[in-house]
Structures are given as C-alpha cells and as structure tokens.
Design a protein around this motif. Structure first.
Motif, PDB file in Angstrom:
ATOM      1  N   UNK A 293       0.720  -1.227   0.004  1.00  0.00           N
ATOM      2  CA  UNK A 293      -0.145   0.087   0.139  1.00  0.00           C
ATOM      3  C   UNK A 293       0.824   1.078  -0.255  1.00  0.00           C
ATOM      4  N   UNK A 294       1.745   1.311   0.990  1.00  0.00           N
ATOM      5  CA  UNK A 294       2.600   2.525   0.934  1.00  0.00           C
ATOM      6  C   UNK A 294       3.484   2.602  -0.109  1.00  0.00           C
ATOM      7  N   UNK A 295       4.154   1.657  -0.791  1.00  0.00           N
ATOM      8  CA  UNK A 295       4.911   1.904  -2.067  1.00  0.00           C
ATOM      9  C   UNK A 295       4.132   2.306  -3.010  1.00  0.00           C
ATOM     10  N   UNK A 296       3.084   1.823  -3.103  1.00  0.00           N
ATOM     11  CA  UNK A 296       2.127   2.456  -4.192  1.00  0.00           C
ATOM     12  C   UNK A 296       1.768   3.854  -3.862  1.00  0.00           C
ATOM     13  N   UNK A 297       1.398   4.190  -2.681  1.00  0.00           N
ATOM     14  CA  UNK A 297       1.064   5.820  -2.409  1.00  0.00           C
ATOM     15  C   UNK A 297       2.497   6.697  -2.598  1.00  0.00           C
ATOM     16  N   UNK A 298       3.652   6.136  -2.265  1.00  0.00           N
ATOM     17  CA  UNK A 298       5.053   6.780  -2.687  1.00  0.00           C
ATOM     18  C   UNK A 298       5.166   7.069  -4.133  1.00  0.00           C
ATOM     19  N   UNK A 299       5.203   5.779  -4.913  1.00  0.00           N
ATOM     20  CA  UNK A 299       5.138   5.965  -6.204  1.00  0.00           C
ATOM     21  C   UNK A 299       4.508   6.918  -6.915  1.00  0.00           C
ATOM     22  N   UNK A 300       3.116   6.683  -6.706  1.00  0.00           N
ATOM     23  CA  UNK A 300       2.009   7.583  -7.431  1.00  0.00           C
ATOM     24  C   UNK A 300       2.224   9.072  -7.034  1.00  0.00           C
ATOM     25  N   UNK A 301       2.484   9.177  -5.581  1.00  0.00           N
ATOM     26  CA  UNK A 301       2.463  10.693  -4.888  1.00  0.00           C
ATOM     27  C   UNK A 301       3.483  11.295  -5.635  1.00  0.00           C
ATOM     28  N   UNK A 302       4.829  10.837  -5.749  1.00  0.00           N
ATOM     29  CA  UNK A 302       5.708  11.671  -6.487  1.00  0.00           C
ATOM     30  C   UNK A 302       5.573  11.895  -7.771  1.00  0.00           C
ATOM     31  N   UNK A 303       5.073  10.879  -8.491  1.00  0.00           N
ATOM     32  CA  UNK A 303       4.773  11.277  -9.926  1.00  0.00           C
ATOM     33  C   UNK A 303       3.916  12.074 -10.142  1.00  0.00           C
ATOM     34  N   UNK A 304       2.726  12.228  -9.305  1.00  0.00           N
ATOM     35  CA  UNK A 304       1.647  13.032  -9.403  1.00  0.00           C
ATOM     36  C   UNK A 304       2.091  14.687  -9.067  1.00  0.00           C
ATOM     37  N   UNK A 305       2.758  14.572  -8.125  1.00  0.00           N
ATOM     38  CA  UNK A 305       3.553  15.932  -7.796  1.00  0.00           C
ATOM     39  C   UNK A 305       4.462  16.457  -8.939  1.00  0.00           C
ATOM     40  N   UNK A 306       5.130  15.791  -9.437  1.00  0.00           N
ATOM     41  CA  UNK A 306       6.133  16.128 -10.402  1.00  0.00           C
ATOM     42  C   UNK A 306       4.976  16.616 -11.604  1.00  0.00           C
ATOM     43  N   UNK A 307       4.251  16.010 -12.060  1.00  0.00           N
ATOM     44  CA  UNK A 307       3.343  16.416 -12.943  1.00  0.00           C
ATOM     45  C   UNK A 307       2.522  17.763 -12.689  1.00  0.00           C
ATOM     46  N   UNK A 308       1.971  17.499 -11.473  1.00  0.00           N
ATOM     47  CA  UNK A 308       1.062  18.821 -11.115  1.00  0.00           C
ATOM     48  C   UNK A 308       1.842  20.010 -11.293  1.00  0.00           C
ATOM     49  N   UNK A 309       3.099  19.918 -11.025  1.00  0.00           N
ATOM     50  CA  UNK A 309       3.722  21.217 -10.856  1.00  0.00           C
ATOM     51  C   UNK A 309       4.403  21.518 -12.259  1.00  0.00           C
ATOM     52  N   UNK A 310       4.840  20.741 -13.023  1.00  0.00           N
ATOM     53  CA  UNK A 310       5.077  20.711 -14.528  1.00  0.00           C
ATOM     54  C   UNK A 310       4.059  21.713 -15.235  1.00  0.00           C
ATOM     55  N   UNK A 311       2.558  21.392 -14.824  1.00  0.00           N
ATOM     56  CA  UNK A 311       1.848  22.279 -15.435  1.00  0.00           C
ATOM     57  C   UNK A 311       1.914  23.807 -15.349  1.00  0.00           C
ATOM     58  N   UNK A 312       2.493  24.171 -14.122  1.00  0.00           N
ATOM     59  CA  UNK A 312       2.619  25.568 -13.792  1.00  0.00           C
ATOM     60  C   UNK A 312       3.933  26.131 -14.645  1.00  0.00           C
ATOM     61  N   UNK A 313       4.782  25.065 -14.882  1.00  0.00           N
ATOM     62  CA  UNK A 313       5.953  25.586 -15.664  1.00  0.00           C
ATOM     63  C   UNK A 313       5.675  25.905 -17.038  1.00  0.00           C
TER      64      UNK A 313
END
Lengths: 226, 238
Positions: A58-78
């Motif tokens: 569960x927590x590996x899944x949260x860690x992986x998806x969390x970091x990818x989502x963060x990166x992509x969400x901030x890419x939008x602002x760039x």
C-alpha cells in the motif's frame, strides 16, 4: 480576503484544471492498479504472507504515485510560466503554498482511495476491518507527502533534472512517514490487531505532519524565489 | 591565522591518530564476556574486533554533528543570503558522506563480529544509514540541480535536520534488543575513556581540516569562474 480563502481558491483552481483534463488522476489510478496487479504476481497469496506484505504494498504504491503526481502537477505551472504569474499575484506566498499543498493532498488521496480497495479485492487483504484508523493514517500520510512534496516540487520547478531529483530529495526525508504508515497498517491487519500500536504511530504521524507543515510555511518563501 | 588553520588541524589529527592507535591497541583491554557454564571471564565473540568501536563511534558522532552543521548553516544561508554559509553546509555534508560511509562499514564489521550478520537493522546503525542517505541526497542535488542547487540543497539540509528527532523516535520505538555497546562499556570500564577521547579528538580535527580545505576549494572555484566571466566580458578570453 483571508489567507484561507485565498488558499482555498488556489487549491480549487488546481483541482478544477485536474477535473477538466483528468490527466493525473486517470493515469495515476491506472498506474496504481497496475502496481496492484504486479504485486499479485510478485508476492505469495497465502493469508499469512498477505497480512505481512500488504502494508508495504500500500505505502509503496502511495509513494510512487504520489511523487509522479506531484512532479506532473507542478510541471503544469511551468509550461506556460504560470508559476510566476501565481507568485506575482497579490496574495501572500503562504496562500500559494497552502493552496498547492491542499490540492496535492487531494490528488494523492484520490489515488489511495482506488488502490486500497483494489489491494483488498485482489489479495483478499483484511484492510477494512479497521476502516476508520486506516482512513486516518492514509489521510495523514497523503498530507505529509503533499506538504513536503509541494515545497520541493516548487523549488525544483526550473531545474532540468527535476524528475529524478524529486524522489532523491523526498524519499530520504519521508522515511519516517512511510515507516509510520506501514507500521500502523501492519498493526491493523495482523491476525490479532493491535490498535494501541496503531494509535501510537498515528500520533507519531500527526506530530510529524504538524512539524513539517510549520517548517514548510516558514521556509517556502525563502526557497521559492523567481 | 586563517591560513594556519588547515595545517594546524591536519597536524593535530595526525598526532591524534598515532596517539589513539597507541592507546587503543596498547592501553585498552580485550573484550571479555562471562562464560555461562564456568562463570569465569572468557573471550567473547567480539574480543579483538571490539577495538573498531573507538573509531566507529567517533565517526558516527562526526556524522551526526555534520547533519546539524549543514542544517544550521543552511538556515543562516536562506536568512542572510550569504554564500559563505552555503559553502560551510556543502563542505561539511560532502566530508560527512565519506565519514558516514566509514561508519556504515565499521558498523557492519561490528555487527558481523557481535551478531554474526553483516547488517541487522540495529537502531543506531539504521539511524546512521538514514542520515547518510539524506546527506547523499544533498550531494546529488548539489551536483545536478543546476543554478538553483544551493537553495534546493539548503531546503533539504533543513528538512533533514528537523527530521532527526523523528528518525530517532522511529528507530528507538522498534523493539530491538539493546545493542552490544552497553555491554562493552561495562566490561572495559574506565580504561576505555582515554582511547575513546583520543579518537574523538582525532576525527574532529580531521573533519575540521577537511571541511576548511573544501570550503577554500569552493571559494577558489567561484573566483576562477568569476575571473573567467570577467575575461570573457573584456574579450581577453574566448
């Protein structure tokens, strides 16, 4: 307009962009589901093995998806340099940070909400015996990832190798969060659930989140300068 | 005074090294345990290997110190925006990565002798590993984050420092058996102290000498870069 209303408005802006495109939520949920399928092939299925490995899954899944989502969400602002516009807008930086963190927490949570039942379904894991405690720890975990992640994703916005650097920075710092998350989950899915241990780690996680929220509010302004 | 600092600390470190080696091998006893059958003292599984303790603990304390040096100077850097503070943070982190590697290797040797495994997630060893990972991350950020590397790395150092109490509680709450260190201190008693202090002194002198050297080289790098830019502006260089 008060700080919280400004923050809420920024969070709502981010969520509305996401709701219209559904880019991150759709791809991350699919990625999370794939992880669960891979887990089901990679790990044994007997009851004992599932009970001891499902917290990690569960927590590996949260860690992986969390970091990818963060990166992509901030890419939008760039992409259209909208981060600059956001920082130039007449709201305090704190509101920008809080809004971003809340939106990120919602994104991370939305993936967890799908992955957790999938784990319970595919692996027959007893994740919902203590649904309240589990929900609480997942929410706290998502908040912690979102808070620390937003600080560093925003600081890394203009860095070329940000995709690889974000996990390099986040994972060492988030180790206590992941450990607290897995320990809570492990205490809850044991054959003889240990709610006392679970609550110890939930409190630990609460204090962790509070400490890093205060720290993030404090350093965000000096870290994110344009 | 400033020019003398590096040679002075290097010489102190060199002297301390010889002295601590002498004290460790000539003045401290071997590690004994109580034989359960006869009730008499007998060589324990550690015996001679215990001597790595003096260097291991000193290096570990240097590692922990470096995390706080980096964290505090990063706070000062973000606050005052003076590159000198950033130089201190990055130099002490880089040196601490080397010391941390030594801590993990010596700790692993200790674990093999005491518990017959190379790695056993003993709380203090785990904590050293986690702090070391933060420092390695810092160095990677420094190297690959381009122009804003100083800010990102400063943030990481501060967050890492604040995380220390959490890592400490986290590994401490684990129900591991108490590590062998307490036993060692008990059996060696007061004879342990001079050798221990000597190796502490050695490693701190060495650490300071290395950090000062690293700070100087960062400054020189910056100066060369600025001179080069000036030269390019003036058209002297191509």
């Amino acid at each position: 307009m008060s700080l919280f209303r400004q923050a809420a408005r920024i969070a709502w802006k981010d969520l509305r962009v996401e709701l219209r495109s559904k880019e991150i939520v759709a791809t991350m949920i699919f990625f999370g589901a794939l992880l669960v399928v891979i887990y089901s092939f990679a790990f044994p299925h007997d009851d004992k093995a599932v009970r001891s490995s499902v917290p990690g899954m569960l927590w590996v899944a949260i860690a992986f998806t969390g970091t990818i989502a963060l990166g992509r969400a901030f890419d939008r602002e760039r992409e259209n340099d909208t981060m600059r516009a956001l920082l130039l807008s007449p709201v305090p930086r704190l509101a920008v940070f809080l809004g971003k963190a809340v939106a990120m927490a919602a994104l991370v949570l939305s993936v967890a909400v799908i992955v957790t039942p999938l784990l319970a379904l595919f692996l027959d894991a007893p994740l919902f015996d203590y649904a309240g405690e589990l929900a609480l720890v997942v929410v706290l975990g998502a908040l912690g990832i979102a808070v620390i992640g937003s600080v560093f994703a925003a600081t890394l916005l203009k860095v070329r190798s940000r995709d690889v650097l974000l996990p390099v920075i986040l994972y060492p710092l988030l180790v206590p969060l992941f450990v607290a998350g897995t320990k809570t989950t492990a205490a809850l899915v044991q054959v003889h659930p240990n709610t006392e241990a679970a609550w110890y780690w939930i409190r630990f996680l609460g204090i962790y989140d509070a400490a890093f929220l205060v720290l993030s509010l404090w350093v965000f302004e000096s870290l994110v300068i344009e | 005074m400033k020019k003398l600092a590096v040679p002075v600390f290097s010489v102190l470190g060199a002297i301390g090294f010889v002295v601590s080696i002498y004290l460790i091998f000539m003045k401290t006893g071997l590690e004994y345990g109580v034989d359960e059958r006869t009730g008499r003292l007998a060589g324990s599984s550690l015996f001679f290997n215990q001597k790595i303790f003096y260097f291991h603990v000193a290096q570990a304390i240097v590692l922990f110190t470096a995390v706080f040096v980096a964290g505090i100077s990063s706070i000062l850097f973000l606050w005052k925006r003076r590159p000198a503070f950033d130089d201190v943070a990055s130099a002490s982190t880089e040196v601490a990565v080397a010391f941390g590697a030594a801590v993990l290797v010596t700790g692993s040797i200790w674990a093999k002798a005491a518990w017959d495994v190379w790695w056993n997630w003993e709380p203090r060893l785990t904590m050293s590993l986690l702090l070391w990972l933060i420092l390695v991350g810092y160095v990677l950020v420094r190297r690959f984050a381009g122009p804003s590397a100083d800010r990102v790395a400063a943030g990481m150092a501060i967050f890492g420092m604040v995380g220390v109490p959490f890592i400490y509680t986290m590994v401490g709450a684990d129900s591991h058996p108490p590590s062998g260190v307490n036993g060692v201190v008990l059996t060696l008693g007061k004879r342990l102290l001079p050798a221990f202090l000597a190796s502490m002194f050695t490693f701190f002198a060495w650490f300071i000498a290395l950090v000062l050297t690293r700070i100087q080289s960062t400054r020189d790098e910056r100066e060369v870069r600025e001179l080069r830019e000036q030269g390019l502006d003036l058209g002297v260089l191509e």
